[in-house]
Every structure is written in C-alpha cells, then in structure tokens.
Design an enzyme around this catalytic site. Structure first.
Site, short mmCIF file in Angstrom:
data_model
loop_
_atom_site.label_atom_id
_atom_site.label_comp_id
_atom_site.label_asym_id
_atom_site.label_seq_id
_atom_site.Cartn_x
_atom_site.Cartn_y
_atom_site.Cartn_z
N LYS A 18 21.19 8.08 -12.19
CA LYS A 18 20.10 7.25 -11.71
C LYS A 18 20.60 5.84 -11.39
O LYS A 18 20.38 5.32 -10.30
CB LYS A 18 19.02 7.18 -12.80
CG LYS A 18 17.93 6.18 -12.52
CD LYS A 18 17.07 5.97 -13.76
CE LYS A 18 16.06 4.89 -13.53
NZ LYS A 18 15.03 5.30 -12.56
N LYS A 114 5.68 19.56 -6.12
CA LYS A 114 6.00 19.97 -7.48
C LYS A 114 6.73 21.30 -7.49
O LYS A 114 6.37 22.22 -6.77
CB LYS A 114 4.72 20.14 -8.29
CG LYS A 114 4.28 18.87 -8.94
CD LYS A 114 3.10 19.11 -9.86
CE LYS A 114 2.37 17.83 -10.14
NZ LYS A 114 3.19 16.83 -10.80
N ASP A 595 -6.65 8.42 -13.93
CA ASP A 595 -5.64 9.14 -13.15
C ASP A 595 -5.43 10.56 -13.66
O ASP A 595 -5.27 10.78 -14.86
CB ASP A 595 -4.29 8.41 -13.27
CG ASP A 595 -4.30 7.08 -12.53
OD1 ASP A 595 -4.98 7.00 -11.49
OD2 ASP A 595 -3.63 6.14 -12.99
N GLU A 601 -0.47 20.59 -12.79
CA GLU A 601 0.82 21.02 -13.32
C GLU A 601 0.82 22.29 -14.14
O GLU A 601 1.73 23.09 -14.06
CB GLU A 601 1.41 19.89 -14.14
CG GLU A 601 2.89 20.07 -14.28
CD GLU A 601 3.53 18.77 -14.61
OE1 GLU A 601 3.50 17.87 -13.75
OE2 GLU A 601 4.03 18.65 -15.72
N HIS A 691 6.79 6.21 -2.08
CA HIS A 691 8.05 6.64 -2.69
C HIS A 691 9.23 6.29 -1.81
O HIS A 691 10.37 6.62 -2.11
CB HIS A 691 8.01 8.14 -3.00
CG HIS A 691 6.96 8.46 -4.03
ND1 HIS A 691 5.63 8.56 -3.70
CD2 HIS A 691 7.04 8.62 -5.37
CE1 HIS A 691 4.94 8.80 -4.81
NE2 HIS A 691 5.75 8.84 -5.82
N CYS A 723 0.10 6.12 -3.83
CA CYS A 723 0.35 6.17 -5.28
C CYS A 723 0.60 4.74 -5.77
O CYS A 723 0.54 3.80 -4.99
CB CYS A 723 1.54 7.09 -5.57
SG CYS A 723 1.67 7.61 -7.30
N1 GLN Z 1 -2.18 4.22 -11.89
C1 GLN Z 1 -0.85 4.75 -11.83
C2 GLN Z 1 0.03 3.79 -11.06
O1 GLN Z 1 -0.47 3.16 -10.19
C3 GLN Z 1 -0.82 6.10 -11.15
C4 GLN Z 1 0.55 6.67 -11.11
C5 GLN Z 1 0.66 8.08 -10.59
O2 GLN Z 1 -0.21 8.61 -9.97
N2 GLN Z 1 1.76 8.70 -10.80
O3 GLN Z 1 1.22 3.69 -11.29
ZN ZN Z 2 0.12 8.97 -7.81
#
Ligand code: GLN
Ligand code: ZN
Length: 750
Positions: A18, A114, A595, A601, A691, A723
């Site tokens: 990493k 996933k 969230d 999963e 991301h 996200c």
């Molecule tokens: N509230 C979280 C963030 O903003 C949500 C993260 C996620 O969905 N993995 O980091």
């Molecule tokens: Zn997210």
C-alpha cells in the site's frame, strides 16, 4: 494428509505494498522501487508458507491492484482508451484501475464491484469489439520462477476463464460465447509456457460455479473446459471453487478431466451431501476447504475432524488435501503483530499465519492436539449481556415500521427543510489529511489531551463547514475527522467489540480495512456522534446531516461471531444505533444519514436464499434503526460498489427518505431499474467517481445530470459525489465540489 492454501494476503504484513504503491502514484518513487517491494512481499509469503509446511502453495496470487484485472491484462483484454495513453505497461494497468488524468489524456477508471460475498472489490474488465485476445504478459511465469528460486514448486493460481468471462463486461456486439474458445486457447498457450518453465500444477479459480447456474451456463463451462483440458501440456489442473457449493454443476465437474477439485465445506452448505449422493472420482484429488478463509475464529478441530472423517469414508485418504475454504486474502496476516490484544482473546483467533498452523495440526491430528483445542473453545470469557438479550426479545413487529408513510413525510420534510430543487450534498467524510490522522493517533497514544484532540477536530469541522458554505452546498456534513473507519469507529464506541492494531484486510486496490471483532453482545455505552454533529450544526444556519453507520454494514464489516446468528447480532447493533438516531434528533439534527455501504455483502450468492436467509431480517433491522423519528426528520442512507439493480424493491423497503449511491462508474444502469420498480425514495446517484483523483468538469457533470434527469423525477433528485471524500486530496476535492455545485445551478436553470 497434504495441505493447500488457495491464496495468501498480498498487501504485506506492514501494508508495505500500500505505502509503496501510493508513493509511486504520487511520483515519489520509481517503478523499480515499487517492484522491489512487491517482490519482497511475494518472497516473504512463499517462505512463510514453506516454513509452515504447506504442501500446495500458490504463486501468482499477488497483484498490484486486482487479480481479475491482471487476468484481463495477461490476455490483452485492455480497452483502447487505456492503450492509447501510451504509458508503460504498469502505468497503463494503473490507468485502467484508477483512472488517469495528466499530459497523456483523461480517462476514467474501469468499474469496480464486490468480489462475490466479500468486501474485496475487483475491477470489471471491459471487452470491446476491437479487443484482440492474446497472451501478452508473463506474470504467472515470472512469479512461478521467483518462487522456484526459493525452492518451492508452486501451483500457479489464475482466475478461471469461466468466472473471468462471466465478470467481464462486453460493450460492443460481441458476446462472451463468441470469444470463449479463443480465450481458452490462450490459457492453453500459457500452460505451455508454464510447463516450459518447469511448473507442475495450475489452479483455476472458478468461484462463479457456486452461483445459480442454468443449462446455458453449464454448456458454456463445458465448452471452455473442453479446450482447456485437452491442452494441459502435462500440467495438473486443479479447479478451485469457494464461497459456496457447486450443486448446479457438480455432476459435470466430476466427469471432466480435472486432476484436483477444490470444494468449500464451510460456506458450501451442500458440499458434503453432494459428495455423499454423487460420489467423488477415485482418481482425483479433493482439496477440502475446511479452514475458514473469511473469518478469524480458531478452527474447531472437533468439527473439522468430523468432516474429514466423512470425506475419507468416501475418498481415499491419499487423495484428500486439507485446504483453506478460500483465499486467505480476506483475513489479516498474523496475530503476532497484535501486541495489545489480551491473550484470553487472542488465543481464540487465527489469522493467515495461524491458519497455516491449523492446516498442519489438522493434517496430523493427535488426541492431544484435539483435546487442547476443544478445551480452549469451551473456555471463553463471558460474552452474554442479559439486558441486551431482553431488549432484543422485546422488539415488537410495529417497531419495524416508521409512521407516517413515505409520501406524507416527503411533503412535510420539503416544507420543513426548504431546500432548492436538486439539493447538493456530500456523502460525509472530507479529506483525511495528514494532520487529521496525526491528531487521532497522538490522542490515541496519549501524546495530547482529550481537550486538545477535541479542539483540533472542532477547528477542522468549523473550516469544513465554512468551505461547504463557500462552495454553496445545500446540506452540509461535519467531515468525519474523528473517524478512522466508518465501522471501526462505531465498534470502538459499542460494548461487545474487541480491536486489533494491525489486522488489515484488503478492500480494493491499495485500500485496506481493519474490521473490528464482535466478541459478545453489543450495546451502546453512551452517545457516540452527538457532540460532533451538534458542534457542526452550531457553525452554520444550513442543515447539517448527522452521520451514522447502519447495523447491517457494521456487522458485515466486522468479523462476526459464530456462536450466535447473524440475525441476532444485527438486531443488537440496530438497537444501539437506534438510540443514537434518537439522540441526534433530540439534539436538533434534522437530517440523519445511516450508511449501509455493505448492505449487499452477505446477500447469499444464490437468489433462492436472498430473502429467507438474509433480506428478511437485514432490511427490517435497518427500519428498526429509524422507525422512532418524527415525520420531519429526514433519514438518508448511502450505498456503494455493488450491484443494486436486482434488489431495488428491498432497498425501497428500507423506507429511508433519501438514498445516495455509487453510479458514476457503472454508467447509471441502475436508473432504469429504479424507474421500472417505481422507486419511491428520493435519490442522489453519484455524479462522479471519488475513488479516482481526476476532477470532473462542469460540462461532464451537467451531462451526467441531464442523463439522470431523463430517468428520474426532478423533485426526487439529489446531486452528490458517489461516496465519501476521505481518500481524496483537498485540492481535487474543492475543485470537484465547486464544479458539482456549478452543474446543479446550471440544471436548475433549465
Ligand atoms: N459516510 C461515509 C463517508 O463519507 C460513507 C463511506 C462509504 O460509503 N464507504 O466516508
Ligand atoms: Zn460509499
């Protein structure tokens, strides 16, 4: 009996990969330095397994980003837009994995999904009509030779062609069936190269076989493997399956010319009965997955011995290999790194290295080893909390329903909040810059006082709020500076959890998570987030969203207990988070986001089990969390990185008021599904991919929003990234959000 490991963690015991990769991405080190780190990790992994006496060790289980993407690159399945950047091969690979924005061009990353029912994410390969399949790399051969130099004749692990094609997206007119035989032929070419290099065994991972398969799939599988198995080039070919049983294709699989078949005896509920009913060929090796590759509890040798006894009553002992149930990628490296975890807990766990010992124990199981193991398991520090048990028992059916119904709440909230059309917001976290992490770690180490710690975070919150006001966002967040991770943070504030220091597990790319361990019954000790949210709200007149993690995600991203059901654990957590929701409301927070990033999963891989074994308790557990709030309190939820299209009705019945979700990488396909299902919940489909470090332009965002508007009612549409922003840099975040707000303004005007 011999032993086998499906695959080993690859991030490095201290997450060396990493850190090296991230330095490389920032341009601080050269490709060669990154390669050196990678080689050291691989060598260390091989040596560790060799020293532990594992008989079948995998090579090519390493990856710089993802094994599915590696397989795509290995066979030349690389979309033109990445090739056109004319970068080095490693940089092209990273461009596909992470996106690229620089002097050579501007391209988005491939989508990420996933990996079956795990929290690992693979990159979805893309096949264009112009794609020419052809063996074009030597990674498996190189890594085989590297291990051979260490004196280990590894089995070479490769994602199998069936699973690979099932996961690949075909964007042109060609279909998987059109290219399957060509691809299989290239696997055969690879076998030739491996044989030349002195390899004896390949392991083809075909987890897709544990899903529901129809006649067409079975025929497709056979077509591919007719080619593969008639071109073995003298290698032993092992078919490796995991995450379930292969009931739909067992008959065909045992008839094919595999030399070994890997089956999962833990998640594969029917594996043992398949064996009993249908038998197992005498001339093949059975790789029996009985050491759990997904959880960290010590193996119950009594149970394992019982399974092995049944197996060896059907399969000659010399053909049985004791294996891990899946790759150890999903568990941390070693308990030896845990210096703080008390021994009374620690002795109940097994991480990757300790699982190697378990394999050895099971392969030479003596009375002594067995009884020692059994007395350990029956001797666990207490984990039951009677108050929690009573509260769960007292849940009534009506606690699962929020009143008034959605439509009525929707208009009450519109009135109360007075937000503009297409309200803009973010998902919660803001960039976790070095100083933010430093503040937390200094506090944790006792280097600064609680007061200093709080003061620092309050300053961060204040400036985060100021920034959001200046950017013109409508619903603000406090930024989550107090959180290391959305699940670990809540775990730390709930009773019933234990924590590790270095138990990192790979989530995607170079991103790791450190799942807490649910040890006993869960309850809330005291309010968790209220003070931060209240402080944030005091800095502005705009609404600030309270930010919580939902019970399903908390459970799914923890290592769960195995002594009570998942359902019961989720209910306990739901009650704890419900208390937090009510406290936030009580303290004037009018919008609360819960969230559920990991909702999907633990969804069973077989559709027939979806509701009965999971959704029927997971969805009500979410409703239990928010059913107690007033009509004017708006409940948001957020989900990411998984397929949602097929569980839209279940998501709608979570009965949140607003849901934000990942959509930007997957071309907004989900919107059609929302429309078809008359989705009632208001939606914020993420308009850009967080991301990736690239900054989306205003035009791009407007374009995205126009597309979204074609499928969604304006009055239900929110505008947000896909996200949380915590992994991003500050500069790109500000630019991206500025563009996002500008784009929302433009579409408000027409
Ligand atoms: N509230 C979280 C963030 O903003 C949500 C993260 C996620 O969905 N993995 O980091
Ligand atoms: Zn997210």
């Amino acid at each position: 009996m011999k032993t086998s490991v499906v695959g080993y963690p690859r991030i490095g015991r201290e997450r060396e990969l990493k850190f090296a990769s991230e330095k490389f991405f920032r341009g601080e080190i050269e490709e060669s330095a990154l390669s050196d780190t990678a080689r050291n990790i691989r060598e260390c992994n091989i040596v560790t397994q060799k020293n532990a006496g594992v008989d079948f060790i995998s090579s090519n289980d390493f990856s710089f980003y993802d094994n599915v993407l590696d397989t795509a690159f290995l066979f030349g399945i690389v979309p033109e837009r990445y090739q056109e950047l004319k970068l080095s091969s490693l940089r092209t690979y990273f461009a596909a994995a992470r996106g690229y924005q620089g002097e050579k061009g501007d391209v988005k990353a491939l989508p990420m999904k996933k990996w079956f029912n795990t929290n690992y994410h693979y990159i979805v390969p893309e096949f264009e009509d112009s794609t020419k399949i052809g063996l074009s790399g030597s990674k498996p051969v190189d890594e085989f030779l590297e291990a051979k130099a260490l004196g280990v004749d590894t089995k070479v692990q490769i994602v199998g062609p069936f699973t690979f094609l099932k996961l690949t997206k075909f964007v042109g007119t060609k279909k998987a069936a059109d290219v399957a035989e060509i691809l299989a032929g290239e696997y055969v070419r690879l076998f030739g190269k491996l044989a030349e290099a002195g390899a004896s065994t390949v392991q083809l991972d075909e987890p897709y076989l544990v899903r529901d398969l129809g006649r067409e799939d079975i025929v497709f599988f056979q077509k591919i493997y007719d080619v593969i198995l008639s071109g073995k080039c003298g290698l032993q070919v092992f078919l490796q399956t995991y995450f379930g049983d292969i009931r739909d294709i067992y008959d065909e699989v045992i008839r094919l010319d595999f030399d070994g078949i890997g089956l999962d005896f833990l998640e594969g509920r029917k594996t043992l009965s398949l064996l009993k009913e249908k038998g197992f060929p005498k001339d093949k090796i059975l790789l029996a997955g009985i050491v759990n590759g997904k959880n960290i509890w010590k193996n119950d040798y009594g149970k394992s011995a019982a399974i092995l006894k049944e197996i060896t009553s059907m399969v000659p002992e010399e053909n049985v290999v004791i294996g891990t149930s899946c790759s150890l990628l999903h568990v941390p490296y070693t308990l030896r790194s845990e210096t703080k975890l008390p021994e009374e807990y620690k002795k109940h766990f097994a991480f990757a290295e300790e699982k190697l010992e378990e394999l050895r124990d099971l392969s030479h199981l003596t009375e002594g080893i067995l009884s020692e193991n059994q007395s350990l398991l029956s001797n666990r520090v207490d984990s039951v909390d009677e108050k929690v048990r009573a509260r769960v028992a007292a849940i009534r059916e009506s606690d699962y329903t929020r009143l008034p119904a959605f439509e009525e709440r929707e208009s009450i909230q519109k009135e109360a909040l007075g937000l503009p059309l297409f309200p803009t917001t973010t998902i919660g976290s803001f960039p976790q810059t070095q100083d933010v992490k430093k503040n937390r770690s200094s506090f944790r180490k006792g280097e600064i006082s609680r007061q200093e710690y709080v003061k620092f975070n309050q300053e961060k919150i204040r400036s985060c709020i100021r920034l959001q006001e200046e950017l013109g966002l409508d619903v603000l967040v406090h930024g989550e500076f107090e959180r290391n991770d959305m699940v670990e943070y809540f775990g730390e504030n709930l009773s019933g959890y234990v924590f590790t220091e270095k138990a990192w597990v790979l989530s995607y790319g170079t991103r790791c998570v450190k799942p807490p361990i649910i040890w006993g019954d869960v309850s809330r000790k005291a309010p968790i987030t209220v003070a931060w949210s209240k402080f944030a709200a005091s800095c502005t007149s705009k609404p600030v969203k309270g930010m919580l993690t939902g019970p399903v995600t908390i459970l799914n991203w923890s290592f769960p207990r195995e002594d009570i059901s998942i359902k019961e654990s989720i209910q306990q957590i739901a009650l704890a988070i419900r208390d937090e929701v009510l406290d936030l409301e009580e303290n004037g927070i009018r919008i609360i986001q819960i969230d559920e990033a990991a909702l999907r999963e633990k969804l069973p891989l077989r559709k027939s089990d979806w509701y009965s074994e999971y959704l029927d308790f997971a969805i009500p557990a979410f409703r239990l969390v928010h059913s107690g709030v007033k009509a004017e309190t708006q409940i948001h939820t957020h989900m990411c990185y998984s397929e949602f299209t097929d569980i839209i009705p279940a998501i709608d019945s979570m009965d949140a008021d607003v849901i934000t979700f990942e959509a930007s990488r997957s071309d907004l396909q989900i919107l059609d599904a929302l429309k078809e299902n008359h989705f009632k919940t208001e939606v914020g489909p993420g308009v850009y991919d967080i991301h990736s470090p690239r900054v989306p332009s205003v035009e791009e965002l407007v374009g995205q929003l126009r597309k979204i508007r074609e499928k969604t009612e304006d009055r239900k549409l929110w505008v947000n990234p896909d996200c949380g922003l915590k992994t991003r840099g500050e500069e790109e975040t500000v630019k991206s959000l500025r563009n996002l707000v500008a784009a929302a303004k433009i579409i408000r005007e027409n």
